[in-house]
Design a protein around this motif. Structure first.
Motif, PDB file in Angstrom:
ATOM      1  N   VAL A   1     -45.155  47.321  36.621  1.00 44.47           N
ATOM      2  CA  VAL A   1     -43.939  48.131  36.753  1.00 44.47           C
ATOM      3  C   VAL A   1     -44.171  49.519  36.163  1.00 44.47           C
ATOM      4  CG1 VAL A   1     -41.463  48.261  36.313  1.00 44.47           C
ATOM      5  CG2 VAL A   1     -42.577  46.021  36.475  1.00 44.47           C
ATOM      6  N   LEU A   2     -43.942  50.547  36.982  1.00 41.72           N
ATOM      7  CA  LEU A   2     -43.877  51.918  36.474  1.00 41.72           C
ATOM      8  C   LEU A   2     -42.461  52.131  35.961  1.00 41.72           C
ATOM      9  CD1 LEU A   2     -44.891  54.872  36.159  1.00 41.72           C
ATOM     10  CD2 LEU A   2     -44.078  55.263  38.510  1.00 41.72           C
ATOM     11  N   GLU A   3     -42.329  52.334  34.652  1.00 41.26           N
ATOM     12  CA  GLU A   3     -41.002  52.555  34.072  1.00 41.26           C
ATOM     13  C   GLU A   3     -40.855  54.033  33.724  1.00 41.26           C
ATOM     14  OE1 GLU A   3     -40.038  48.096  32.428  1.00 41.26           O
ATOM     15  OE2 GLU A   3     -40.247  49.691  30.946  1.00 41.26           O
ATOM     16  N   ILE A   4     -39.718  54.599  34.108  1.00 42.45           N
ATOM     17  CA  ILE A   4     -39.469  56.036  33.968  1.00 42.45           C
ATOM     18  C   ILE A   4     -38.318  56.239  33.005  1.00 42.45           C
ATOM     19  CG2 ILE A   4     -38.819  58.141  35.200  1.00 42.45           C
ATOM     20  CD1 ILE A   4     -40.146  56.897  37.695  1.00 42.45           C
ATOM     21  N   TRP A   5     -38.581  56.988  31.922  1.00 41.22           N
ATOM     22  CA  TRP A   5     -37.650  57.160  30.818  1.00 41.22           C
ATOM     23  C   TRP A   5     -37.304  58.638  30.663  1.00 41.22           C
ATOM     24  CZ3 TRP A   5     -36.545  52.448  28.503  1.00 41.22           C
ATOM     25  CH2 TRP A   5     -37.454  51.416  28.741  1.00 41.22           C
ATOM     26  N   PRO A   6     -36.158  59.080  31.190  1.00 39.02           N
ATOM     27  CA  PRO A   6     -35.751  60.467  30.967  1.00 39.02           C
ATOM     28  C   PRO A   6     -35.529  60.739  29.470  1.00 39.02           C
ATOM     29  CG  PRO A   6     -34.520  59.484  32.771  1.00 39.02           C
ATOM     30  CD  PRO A   6     -35.247  58.372  32.091  1.00 39.02           C
ATOM     31  N   PRO A   7     -35.501  62.002  29.072  1.00 39.29           N
ATOM     32  CA  PRO A   7     -35.309  62.336  27.647  1.00 39.29           C
ATOM     33  C   PRO A   7     -34.063  61.675  27.064  1.00 39.29           C
ATOM     34  CG  PRO A   7     -35.963  64.277  28.873  1.00 39.29           C
ATOM     35  CD  PRO A   7     -35.728  63.201  29.889  1.00 39.29           C
ATOM     36  N   GLY A   8     -34.239  61.016  25.922  1.00 41.41           N
ATOM     37  CA  GLY A   8     -33.124  60.380  25.226  1.00 41.41           C
ATOM     38  C   GLY A   8     -32.741  59.014  25.745  1.00 41.41           C
ATOM     39  N   HIS A   9     -33.339  58.564  26.834  1.00 43.38           N
ATOM     40  CA  HIS A   9     -32.992  57.262  27.405  1.00 43.38           C
ATOM     41  C   HIS A   9     -33.751  56.152  26.676  1.00 43.38           C
ATOM     42  CE1 HIS A   9     -30.950  58.461  31.380  1.00 43.38           C
ATOM     43  NE2 HIS A   9     -30.997  59.536  30.612  1.00 43.38           N
ATOM     44  N   HIS A  10     -33.195  54.951  26.736  1.00 39.20           N
ATOM     45  CA  HIS A  10     -33.762  53.851  25.954  1.00 39.20           C
ATOM     46  C   HIS A  10     -33.436  52.503  26.599  1.00 39.20           C
ATOM     47  CE1 HIS A  10     -29.779  52.664  24.425  1.00 39.20           C
ATOM     48  NE2 HIS A  10     -29.522  53.967  24.373  1.00 39.20           N
ATOM     49  N   SER A  11     -34.191  51.509  26.189  1.00 44.41           N
ATOM     50  CA  SER A  11     -33.905  50.124  26.581  1.00 44.41           C
ATOM     51  C   SER A  11     -33.018  49.500  25.512  1.00 44.41           C
ATOM     52  CB  SER A  11     -35.211  49.331  26.683  1.00 44.41           C
ATOM     53  OG  SER A  11     -35.704  49.036  25.379  1.00 44.41           O
ATOM     54  N   PRO A  12     -32.492  48.302  25.771  1.00 42.07           N
ATOM     55  CA  PRO A  12     -31.864  47.542  24.684  1.00 42.07           C
ATOM     56  C   PRO A  12     -32.953  46.872  23.856  1.00 42.07           C
ATOM     57  CG  PRO A  12     -31.823  46.249  26.677  1.00 42.07           C
ATOM     58  CD  PRO A  12     -32.431  47.571  27.052  1.00 42.07           C
ATOM     59  N   ILE A  13     -32.586  46.262  22.766  1.00 43.06           N
ATOM     60  CA  ILE A  13     -33.498  45.364  22.057  1.00 43.06           C
ATOM     61  C   ILE A  13     -33.680  44.139  22.944  1.00 43.06           C
ATOM     62  CG2 ILE A  13     -33.893  43.997  19.972  1.00 43.06           C
ATOM     63  CD1 ILE A  13     -31.976  45.878  18.502  1.00 43.06           C
ATOM     64  N   HIS A  14     -34.917  43.805  23.274  1.00 40.09           N
ATOM     65  CA  HIS A  14     -35.147  42.708  24.213  1.00 40.09           C
ATOM     66  C   HIS A  14     -36.501  42.059  23.965  1.00 40.09           C
ATOM     67  CE1 HIS A  14     -37.205  46.150  26.022  1.00 40.09           C
ATOM     68  NE2 HIS A  14     -37.934  45.292  26.746  1.00 40.09           N
ATOM     69  N   ASN A  15     -36.662  40.847  24.506  1.00 30.38           N
ATOM     70  CA  ASN A  15     -37.965  40.193  24.474  1.00 30.38           C
ATOM     71  C   ASN A  15     -38.483  40.039  25.904  1.00 30.38           C
ATOM     72  OD1 ASN A  15     -36.662  37.945  25.565  1.00 30.38           O
ATOM     73  ND2 ASN A  15     -36.577  36.841  23.621  1.00 30.38           N
ATOM     74  N   HIS A  16     -39.576  39.286  26.070  1.00 34.21           N
ATOM     75  CA  HIS A  16     -40.280  39.306  27.352  1.00 34.21           C
ATOM     76  C   HIS A  16     -40.606  37.915  27.874  1.00 34.21           C
ATOM     77  CE1 HIS A  16     -40.763  43.297  25.594  1.00 34.21           C
ATOM     78  NE2 HIS A  16     -40.820  43.734  26.836  1.00 34.21           N
ATOM     79  N   GLY A  17     -39.712  36.963  27.653  1.00 35.75           N
ATOM     80  CA  GLY A  17     -39.879  35.642  28.243  1.00 35.75           C
ATOM     81  C   GLY A  17     -41.159  34.939  27.838  1.00 35.75           C
TER      82      GLY A  17
ATOM     83  N   VAL B   1     -43.637  26.792  31.351  1.00 35.64           N
ATOM     84  CA  VAL B   1     -42.191  26.958  31.493  1.00 35.64           C
ATOM     85  C   VAL B   1     -41.861  28.099  32.447  1.00 35.64           C
ATOM     86  CG1 VAL B   1     -40.041  27.448  30.279  1.00 35.64           C
ATOM     87  CG2 VAL B   1     -41.777  25.990  29.201  1.00 35.64           C
ATOM     88  N   HIS B   2     -42.535  29.245  32.286  1.00 33.86           N
ATOM     89  CA  HIS B   2     -42.305  30.431  33.108  1.00 33.86           C
ATOM     90  C   HIS B   2     -40.832  30.844  33.092  1.00 33.86           C
ATOM     91  CE1 HIS B   2     -46.221  30.479  35.692  1.00 33.86           C
ATOM     92  NE2 HIS B   2     -46.455  30.148  34.422  1.00 33.86           N
ATOM     93  N   TYR B   3     -40.364  31.180  31.914  1.00 33.73           N
ATOM     94  CA  TYR B   3     -38.998  31.694  31.776  1.00 33.73           C
ATOM     95  C   TYR B   3     -38.932  33.054  32.454  1.00 33.73           C
ATOM     96  CZ  TYR B   3     -34.592  32.989  29.499  1.00 33.73           C
ATOM     97  OH  TYR B   3     -33.288  33.370  29.235  1.00 33.73           O
ATOM     98  N   GLU B   4     -38.072  33.194  33.451  1.00 32.69           N
ATOM     99  CA  GLU B   4     -38.104  34.335  34.370  1.00 32.69           C
ATOM    100  C   GLU B   4     -37.272  35.531  33.912  1.00 32.69           C
ATOM    101  OE1 GLU B   4     -39.841  34.799  37.088  1.00 32.69           O
ATOM    102  OE2 GLU B   4     -40.774  32.822  37.254  1.00 32.69           O
ATOM    103  N   TYR B   5     -36.785  35.509  32.689  1.00 40.02           N
ATOM    104  CA  TYR B   5     -35.863  36.555  32.254  1.00 40.02           C
ATOM    105  C   TYR B   5     -36.380  37.275  31.014  1.00 40.02           C
ATOM    106  CZ  TYR B   5     -32.913  33.601  35.175  1.00 40.02           C
ATOM    107  OH  TYR B   5     -32.428  32.845  36.220  1.00 40.02           O
TER     108      TYR B   5
END
Length: 448
Positions: A304-320, A396-400
């Protein structure tokens, strides 16, 4: 090398790195360490005891880790109470001419974080480090940054306490006592010793200073899945601006600023329908441009190419529980790391900014929970490649990707989706670029 030494070496080479221990309906379990004198016990209690909170059992100790030498001459016990972590040592005592053993308190951490956690899904770990004569305790990911109590045993004979130099090296098993009825319990082979380096470099770039200071690591030190991913995206030709479209990143920047641009419109569409930003919905958006298809070995499409404009952010998250490699292709990204995904633990234990072409990583047990931010408010836009892969032992392959919903204060699942495929996206940016600039702008300097 003697036949005995060869047999011992061969046996050690076949010892697994981790072992999941089934928990029966009992209040304690004793388990042999994978290697004598070292390892980590990791336990998650999950729920309250019989529907009652632990606070209703003030006279009980919800969790205890206990170790002894086979001859019972040495022992340590760590009690995790409602409000503290208390370490005891087994000592000899005499009472009316009779010699016996008793527990003597040697260290306490009574900070609010040290005792039983407010989150029932908090992992607790206890590390036995015989080679360095040390024990430690922490919560969340097993690493120095999440340590809450450490005890360095004396290196020399202590006549008063009857300690010897190799006392921890003689420990063969660990006993865990708990009031929980359905905990999950794992044993790890290596103790907690250092915090792993977050930066991955090519082996030709790793210096002796890097190795000595733990400033960087190489892909060979990561999980097999991370090694595979790194080989895919670390090449010199893995770049955004190419001969056929040398202004790709400029075109993306323009598309983000232009109200008629696809990026501009998509970000505002996401702000309305699927923002992670809380009060500032637009800042909680970023673009996910996918490469290839879901092959069933990662959460969603793996690259995945993720594009982050200035000041943008993700939530706190994990990766399955997936492995991943993140490489910065343009700009900079700030990575905040968290001990666990929990609404009770939203303060990062580490934060590091990665620049263009720097690489970081995550595995099921390390760096798994984070928040990404483009902290450069004046730009440029940050663009990263993020590639994911389940380990071969993951059935398990948790998909989320689970994330903390800031507005509701709860953990929710996020389905890794696609805003557009990479080939189509690059063509769209090229078309927009040509519309905004002269028809020959791909062959000459852009007119911005």
């Amino acid at each position: 090398m003697s036949a005995t030494m060869k047999a011992q070496l061969q046996q050690q080479l076949t010892i697994p790195k981790i072992k999941t221990i089934p928990w029966q309906q009992q209040d304690q379990i004793t388990q042999t360490l994978l290697i004598k004198g070292q390892g980590v016990a990791d336990i998650t209690l999950h729920e309250n005891l019989n529907g009652r909170s632990y606070e209703s059992l003030p006279e009980k100790v919800p969790l205890t880790f206990e170790i002894h030498t086979p001859n019972q001459e040495f022992g340590l016990k760590l009690d995790i109470t409602q409000s503290a972590a208390i370490l005891y040592e087994l000592i000899s005592h005499s009472d009316f001419g009779k010699t016996g053993k008793q527990w003597q308190q040697i260290k306490v951490n009574d900070s609010p974080l040290a005792g039983i956690d407010a989150d029932p899904n908090c992992p607790y770990w206890f590390s036995i480090d015989g080679p360095n004569n040390r024990v430690s305790y922490g919560k969340g990911e097993m690493r120095q940054c999440t340590t809450l109590l450490t005890f360095q045993l004396p290196d020399k004979l202590n006549e008063e306490q009857k300690l010897k130099e190799d006392q921890l090296k003689d420990v063969k098993a660990i006993t865990i006592h708990t009031l929980a009825t359905q905990p999950t319990f794992e044993l790890w082979r290596e103790p907690v010793t250092i915090d792993p380096s977050l930066i991955v470099v090519d082996s030709n770039a790793l210096s002796m200073i890097d190795l000595a200071s733990n400033a960087a690591t190489v892909a060979a030190n990561l999980t097999p899945a991370c090694q595979t991913i790194y080989a895919n995206i670390s090449g010199n030709n893995f770049v955004l601006n190419t001969e056929d479209f040398p202004y790709f990143t400029d075109a993306i920047e323009q598309s983000i600023r232009d109200p008629e641009g696809w990026c501009y419109k998509k970000l505002r569409e996401k702000a309305e329908h699927e923002s992670f930003g809380g009060e500032d919905a637009l800042k909680g958006t970023y673009l996910r441009i996918t490469m290839g298809v879901n092959q069933g070995n990662s959460p969603g499409i793996p690259n995945v190419l993720e594009i982050w404009p200035p000041g943008h952010h993700s939530p706190i998250h994990n990766h399955g529980h997936a492995n991943a490699i993140i490489r910065v292709l343009h700009g900079e990204i700030q990575v905040d790391l968290y001990a666990m995904l929990s609404t009770k633990h939203t303060t990062p234990f580490a934060s590091q900014t990665f620049k263009k072409d720097q690489v970081t990583w995550l595995s099921p047990g390390l760096n798994q929970t984070h928040k990404l931010t483009n902290a450069n408010l004046s730009g440029p836009t940050c663009m990263t490649i993020q590639s994911y892969l389940y380990g071969k032992d993951n059935n398990v392959h948790y998909e989320y990707f689970d994330f903390i919903d800031e507005s509701a204060g709860v953990i929710e699942p996020f389905t890794p989706n696609s805003d557009m495929g990479f080939i189509q996206f690059k063509q769209t940016m090229k078309e927009e670029w040509l519309q905004r600039n002269t028809p020959h702008s791909c062959c000459n300097e852009p007119k911005l």
